[in-house]
Enzyme design. Structure first.
Site, mmCIF file in Angstrom:
data_model
loop_
_atom_site.group_PDB
_atom_site.id
_atom_site.type_symbol
_atom_site.label_atom_id
_atom_site.label_comp_id
_atom_site.label_asym_id
_atom_site.label_seq_id
_atom_site.Cartn_x
_atom_site.Cartn_y
_atom_site.Cartn_z
ATOM 1 N N GLY A 196 0.811 -1.210 0.000
ATOM 2 C CA GLY A 196 0.000 0.000 0.000
ATOM 3 C C GLY A 196 0.845 1.260 0.000
ATOM 4 C CB ILE A 197 3.655 2.405 2.160
ATOM 5 C CG1 ILE A 197 2.849 2.432 3.459
ATOM 6 C CG2 ILE A 197 4.677 3.541 2.143
ATOM 7 C CD1 ILE A 197 3.673 2.117 4.698
ATOM 8 C CB VAL A 276 8.625 5.501 5.131
ATOM 9 C CG1 VAL A 276 9.212 6.884 4.939
ATOM 10 C CG2 VAL A 276 8.440 4.800 3.781
ATOM 11 N N GLY A 277 9.458 2.247 6.451
ATOM 12 C CA GLY A 277 8.821 0.977 6.787
ATOM 13 C C GLY A 277 8.965 0.653 8.261
ATOM 14 N NE ARG A 278 6.533 -1.468 12.118
ATOM 15 C CZ ARG A 278 5.628 -0.553 11.825
ATOM 16 N NH1 ARG A 278 5.973 0.529 11.142
ATOM 17 N NH2 ARG A 278 4.371 -0.691 12.214
ATOM 18 C CG ASP A 302 8.624 8.520 9.826
ATOM 19 O OD1 ASP A 302 8.645 9.611 10.422
ATOM 20 O OD2 ASP A 302 7.699 7.689 9.939
ATOM 21 C CD GLU A 307 10.780 3.848 15.545
ATOM 22 O OE1 GLU A 307 9.629 3.864 16.034
ATOM 23 O OE2 GLU A 307 10.997 3.808 14.332
ATOM 24 C CG HIS A 326 7.394 5.531 13.682
ATOM 25 N ND1 HIS A 326 7.805 4.278 14.060
ATOM 26 C CD2 HIS A 326 6.450 5.325 12.715
ATOM 27 C CE1 HIS A 326 7.149 3.355 13.388
ATOM 28 N NE2 HIS A 326 6.312 3.970 12.563
ATOM 29 C CB THR A 327 5.628 11.978 12.731
ATOM 30 O OG1 THR A 327 6.717 12.505 11.954
ATOM 31 C CG2 THR A 327 5.973 12.062 14.204
ATOM 32 C CG ASN A 330 1.294 10.554 13.417
ATOM 33 O OD1 ASN A 330 1.088 9.362 13.263
ATOM 34 N ND2 ASN A 330 1.914 11.037 14.466
#
Length: 365
Positions: A196-197, A276-278, A302, A307, A326-327, A330
């Protein structure tokens, strides 16, 4: 007559497909959400719910929306995992928490808000046939916007100029020293993880004139705007062609530490890395080495490992690194889509219909 019958079948199929698409709330349309092949009522352990535990961090309006689609069902509001576990006995489902203490009870369905479920699927209670649904694809448009923002910021040296701004330093020379300071159009992006991303990132980058390569774990099919879709093991080879590599993979045993010294060494010299994954999919020591020796030109992160990233971690002070906490997921729109999905899934669960975004426990996403 044979051709007429066939035409009528196709016509009926088109109508059914259209009806299925329009059944989704407006906020969920166009995201490619997957519907379970099996109705809730036909899944092991399902019974018409009488009591459901709900965590509503977005405000009381969520509980009000849920109650409207579940008349006669007792909704128990909680504000912590401990409270959810205490309220779980006698409940058929829990919305908002995936916790072993919750799963130890006779809960049949767990709905979590966001896409990442790597800490959930490994819980022993998940092996007992619990249905797990998540927020996959709901934040994809927002994360894709964030990814493009990081890419633009690095390519145009915004990180450097913003640092100069804090010093009151009008220095135009940075644009002369940056490697490949220029335009996004005409460059190549590799999207690793065409879910999806990744699909949303690729769509935006293509619209900005970029050539898109991608990999995915299951198949080679992809939209027309992607020049080539490879399988996961082709990522390191395709990295040699990319000016920007985007890490959008979920965290699984096969992706843990995937972006390592060998991967960064294979990247095109002067390329940028966006994650931007993990965080645990990147070996950060290897990333630091690639940045410090000039193998890659910069990174937009991100997600990190761990974290929160400790205040004394060298990544904070490494040149050409932009870190956001990690935003990327949002946004007001993301939160609206989460509430729409949870409400729709509750309606479906109460009615015994197929749920949306059911997680494959063995695959991990």
């Amino acid at each position: 007559m044979k051709y007429l019958t066939r035409a009528l079948c196709f016509f009926a199929l088109a109508i059914c497909t259209h009806l299925q698409a329009t059944e989704l709330p407006q906020a969920l349309q166009g995201l490619g959400l997957r519907e379970a092949k099996v109705a809730s009522r036909d899944m092991a352990g399902w019974e018409k719910p009488t009591r459901i535990v709900v965590w509503a961090p977005f405000g009381p309006q969520l509980v009000e929306q849920l109650q409207a689609v579940a008349p006669g069902v007792e909704l128990v509001s909680v504000d912590s995992a401990e409270a959810a576990a205490a309220a779980a006995p006698g409940s058929q489902a829990v919305i908002g928490f995936c916790d072993q203490a919750v799963l130890a009870e006779t809960v049949n369905w767990v709905q979590v808000f966001f896409a990442g479920v790597e800490d959930c699927v490994v819980l022993p209670g998940m092996q007992s046939g619990v249905i797990l649904t998540n927020g996959q694809r709901l934040s994809s448009p927002t994360i894709a916007d964030h990814t493009i923002a990081l890419t633009y910021a690095l390519l145009r040296g915004i990180d450097i100029f913003h640092g100069n701004q804090a010093q009151g330093n009008w220095d135009r020379s940075a644009s002369n020293s940056l490697r490949d300071f220029g335009e996004l159009s005409g460059r190549t992006m590799l999207v690793v993880g065409l879910g999806g991303i990744g699909s949303q990132v690729a769509q935006r980058a293509n619209a900005l004139g970029m050539r898109i390569l991608a990999t995915r774990g299951s198949r080679r099919e992809g939209p027309d705007y992607i020049e080539y879709v490879g399988l996961s093991d082709e990522a390191i080879k395709l990295a040699t062609e990319a000016d920007v590599v985007v890490n959008a993979v979920p965290l699984t045993e096969s992706t843990r530490g995937m972006f390592n010294k060998a991967f960064f060494a294979a990247m095109k010299p002067g390329a940028y890395y966006i994650s931007v994954g993990r965080g645990q999919t990147t070996v950060q020591a290897d990333l630091l080495e690639a940045l410090n020796n000039g193998q890659i030109a910069g990174a937009g992160l991100d997600v990190t490992d761990p974290e929160p990233l400790p205040a004394d971690h060298p990544l904070w002070n490494t040149p050409r690194v932009i870190i956001t906490p990690h935003t990327a997921a949002n946004s007001t729109e993301t939160f609206g889509r989460i509430q729409a999905l949870v409400t729709e899934n509750l309606r479906r669960y109460v009615a015994g219909e197929p749920l949306l975004s059911v997680v494959d426990i063995q695959r991990g996403y």
